[in-house]
Scaffold this motif. Sequence first.
Motif, PDB file in Angstrom:
ATOM      1  N   THR A  16      35.047  34.983 -17.851  1.00 17.66           N
ATOM      2  CA  THR A  16      35.515  36.161 -17.474  1.00 17.66           C
ATOM      3  C   THR A  16      37.170  36.488 -17.985  1.00 17.66           C
ATOM      4  O   THR A  16      37.603  35.324 -17.743  1.00 17.66           O
ATOM      5  CB  THR A  16      35.240  36.471 -15.927  1.00 17.66           C
ATOM      6  N   TYR A  27      42.320  45.039 -18.104  1.00 25.63           N
ATOM      7  CA  TYR A  27      41.315  44.768 -18.702  1.00 25.63           C
ATOM      8  C   TYR A  27      40.868  43.624 -17.929  1.00 25.63           C
ATOM      9  O   TYR A  27      41.186  42.928 -17.338  1.00 25.63           O
ATOM     10  CB  TYR A  27      41.711  44.053 -19.858  1.00 25.63           C
ATOM     11  N   LYS A  29      36.670  41.767 -18.052  1.00 22.22           N
ATOM     12  CA  LYS A  29      35.489  41.702 -18.908  1.00 22.22           C
ATOM     13  C   LYS A  29      34.567  40.395 -18.604  1.00 22.22           C
ATOM     14  O   LYS A  29      35.738  39.317 -18.554  1.00 22.22           O
ATOM     15  CB  LYS A  29      35.617  42.038 -20.188  1.00 22.22           C
ATOM     16  N   ASP A  42      37.602  39.996 -28.669  1.00 24.32           N
ATOM     17  CA  ASP A  42      37.689  41.480 -27.999  1.00 24.32           C
ATOM     18  C   ASP A  42      39.305  41.930 -28.130  1.00 24.32           C
ATOM     19  O   ASP A  42      40.095  41.214 -28.448  1.00 24.32           O
ATOM     20  CB  ASP A  42      37.529  41.562 -26.480  1.00 24.32           C
TER      21      ASP A  42
END
Length: 99
Positions: A16, A27, A29, A42
């Motif tokens: 995470t 951000y 994710k 990413d």
Amino acid sequence: MMLLRIDLQDGFEGDTVVVKINNKEAYRKKGVKTELTLGYADSLESEVREGQNTIEIELPEKNIFERISLNVSTPVYLGLSVSDGKIAARQSKEFFAYL
């Protein structure tokens, strides 16, 4: 305003990841994982003001946190990697290439 592109590169293992730019979450994710053949996981892009900016990156499940201070006067490309329980950053004036 200037472009800030952040590439999450080596060392991400299904983590995470939370990134804040100037105290605003930009951000979040789960499951971020590096593609080993590319060294890339990413990326995100944001517009930041010229001058001093603060980037915070956190991997909460691993208790890893880093604060980076950037003085921005041109577009910035920031590569972030995880190694030995720490975040390593490298700054470039050019786009990172992945083969």
